[in-house]
Design an enzyme around this catalytic site. Sequence first.
Site, PDB file in Angstrom:
ATOM      1  N   GLY B 255      40.754  42.780  40.305  1.00 16.75           N
ATOM      2  CA  GLY B 255      41.555  41.667  39.809  1.00 16.75           C
ATOM      3  C   GLY B 255      41.766  40.584  40.863  1.00 16.75           C
ATOM      4  CG  HIS B 256      44.250  37.239  39.788  1.00 15.24           C
ATOM      5  ND1 HIS B 256      44.770  36.184  39.084  1.00 15.24           N
ATOM      6  CD2 HIS B 256      45.057  38.287  39.513  1.00 15.24           C
ATOM      7  CE1 HIS B 256      45.827  36.578  38.428  1.00 15.24           C
ATOM      8  NE2 HIS B 256      46.038  37.833  38.673  1.00 15.24           N
TER       9      HIS B 256
END
Lengths: 356, 356, 356
Positions: B255-256
């Site tokens: 994920g970011h």
Amino acid sequence: MSARLADLHAALGGVLHGTQERRVTRIAPLAEADEESLAFVAHPRYRAALAHSRAGVVIVPPDCVADALARPHPPAVGWTAWACDDPYLTFARLTQWWRRHVQPRPRHAGVHPSAWVAPGAQVHPDATIGPFAVIEDGAVVEAGAEIGAHSVVEARARVGAHARLAAHVVLGFDCALGARSIVHGGTIIGADGFGFAPYDLPGAHGKAWEKIEQLGAVRIGADVEIGANCCIDRGALGDTVLEDGVKLDNLIQIGHNVRVGRHTAMAGCVGVAGSARIGAHCTLGGGAIVLGHLELADHVHISAASVVMRSITQPGHYSGIFPIDDNRSWEKNAATLRQLHALRERLKALERRHQP
Amino acid sequence: MSARLADLHAALGGVLHGTQERRVTRIAPLAEADEESLAFVAHPRYRAALAHSRAGVVIVPPDCVADALARPHPPAVGWTAWACDDPYLTFARLTQWWRRHVQPRPRHAGVHPSAWVAPGAQVHPDATIGPFAVIEDGAVVEAGAEIGAHSVVEARARVGAHARLAAHVVLGFDCALGARSIVHGGTIIGADGFGFAPYDLPGAHGKAWEKIEQLGAVRIGADVEIGANCCIDRGALGDTVLEDGVKLDNLIQIGHNVRVGRHTAMAGCVGVAGSARIGAHCTLGGGAIVLGHLELADHVHISAASVVMRSITQPGHYSGIFPIDDNRSWEKNAATLRQLHALRERLKALERRHQP
Amino acid sequence: MSARLADLHAALGGVLHGTQERRVTRIAPLAEADEESLAFVAHPRYRAALAHSRAGVVIVPPDCVADALARPHPPAVGWTAWACDDPYLTFARLTQWWRRHVQPRPRHAGVHPSAWVAPGAQVHPDATIGPFAVIEDGAVVEAGAEIGAHSVVEARARVGAHARLAAHVVLGFDCALGARSIVHGGTIIGADGFGFAPYDLPGAHGKAWEKIEQLGAVRIGADVEIGANCCIDRGALGDTVLEDGVKLDNLIQIGHNVRVGRHTAMAGCVGVAGSARIGAHCTLGGGAIVLGHLELADHVHISAASVVMRSITQPGHYSGIFPIDDNRSWEKNAATLRQLHALRERLKALERRHQP
């Protein structure tokens, strides 16, 4: 889009009862079918739903024929009951007939001018190659095979007769796909398996990873279907193997040197770690995980999201899922679970004190 | 395909015992090796398997040399034992030598005529660009780098020296991949992270989601390997970072704003939610999930399919897997698990009544 | 890259306190912001973190304005507090403004010369088509839509106005994507659903699988966002449907004939099996699995990695996760879990013997 019932019947067999001269415009679920629709009842236990269906034609087990014909308010042309021993199987074959004759899949013809076919590739004149597809040196595409847009058949890979790669598939170098097999979009066959040897990294407080080149390939049998965005890794030394008739749903990971036996089916998001051997006629539910180097016997069925941590030598149905609950109950039970061994010891102590 | 043992030995070191003048035609597992094969024994505890192997050459720890040479029924040319301190590491390096010299990976030369390289891209003359690859404006492809068929290096992205993108990889705009790193097919680096602000939707009985544009990028270090069909999202404000030597298997979600420390390895199907920070030298088993905003210390090892729900500050091995069982037993135990907290209360009540 | 605060404020509203004439060079997390940065405080409970931030401009709830302005050691130009009722929503909209005006996403103009657009496709003159994209016969690309490099819009598929396909997306034949929707790289929309009828294979000790052709399509509403490397399968007879405003993260599997209600969001690695119906305004945590043919009511929230095995008819928060623990404790508790039902019986027996 429509078909004559007589043509469907001629192709698929079974016994027609009631109106025989009619057209069918769609195949529909029983509850959504109208009088121009064909539906099916897979088993007599679904007989009750039949009574309310408006399906003009219903494929039924023989002992549901009367129910199908006796439905109230028949249309002017009447009802048709189509009796088959295995209605679900007839339905499946009907969808195939429908796809071929009534609602054909769009298909490119010949070799698309934008495709890149290496001089040393062999593409059968009957095969079709989509836009921007790449067929590398030494690759073989057999008769009737279909290579989708942007798919890549790498060097020396082989696509069997009448096999089909959808768009954006990669069949890696030296890998083979059997006759009539289907691979859906985005699937990568023949990426490197995940193999590394740990070693002490000078100056670091821990190990680093030395790559083990993956020198094997992937061999896939005939009549296999692989869903979208799957990964089937090439073997480290020997090959990764999917035997004939294997069916994989989407987003499935098959590690290096795995062997999957004939007609085994896996639902979406399954992960099978390296060197696992899975028998024939098994099923794995969605999201199941099989750890590496394990063996599963033939006819083993694993529930969704279960983790296979040991080999399973007996056919049967196996599960390991934490039961879902409202969050508050789950929190209490999960917290207690972390004391479970201690609770057992306390129970034992009580039992010892109160032996009859 | 074959190699002189002398050449292998010259490249990799160690001490040869027994026949030194021979050719090796393949590298094979101990049990499948024949007299023209080279195999290895990683540790003295696998010594028993050695006795039955027909491998002409065996890489062994020094104290297995005698076992390797004493095997019965030697071929005319005799046996060879190749002593190394770390046979598995020597085997790994041997596969690399084999890949380079005996069984080279097919590789395009130069810039394929079908590729599209933007006028403002910089491609080193030594780099190779495969069919239909796209190199956008401001992108940099350094010396010796290899861009596979259909891969896209978006605007201002940078591919380090001798790095390799397999087919169908996307390296998003402004993202960077370090030297010698490898990315397998279908992996998407730099898609938008999953970020939305909920807001009341007029007229609806609930919230809708306002997109948070992801303004960061992805920075990947040197000697990283990323498997097929992974997703490494760009950061929301800062960057998502994979440090040097990280190894990811297939179908992994990062994920970011995640940061993964040096030499950490993750098996297939792992998901790491946004803003998690994972230390160096960690391992995550297949299918493990790490929730967002957590921290894992260095040297943390997570079992397959376990869910990390809280930060882990101490090195160690952590697990959370529902044990698989035959379905009937599982059903009974799972049903009881939903009463576990109540059972604990009943046990407590019994204990209170029967205090000694 | 920078913007005048006055321009941001004119676009987004709210009330400025303190210095109003300044430029902002980046949007940053509170802890990393410098005097040229804009940061935000989502809620008064994060007020403490504000005191230590060097952010020149801070978007705050109205009752944090004084805190923002009272920070010690202001820069020469002073501090700015930007009061909004919902700072997180304002931040989201700010990132959109920033993406449009300050840090625009690289974008191709018009139809790239390397793209292949079939003669029977309709592409609006305003739409952009990237390198090597394929637009097949009968496909429609509406005004302002953007088709990324290598993306494929198959026959008769429709891309709504201002929708965007990133690179390497497939929108399958007859499928539709609504206005302003975004699909990230590698996602495959419209692969065949996983449908097979089992039948006895002559000569084999088990069943084989007859393919059920998937005759439906996929319909995706407006303002939907789908992450990278997802799979949204086409329906068997009817369609698979994602309603308006649905948000999916990466590596998500949506089986055939699933319906996902408006504004429902799913985190990465979720799998939803065929024919499940998920309500509106639901959230599914990363790695959650929903089994086939289930229904989830509106406003149901499922924790990460939980398995939904039965329909959920009441709004609420549901979980089912085995709690992670150090491996040794886990082993003991997991082993005991396999005896849990038996433990309950033993507890019952003890209770019966000791009734008050």
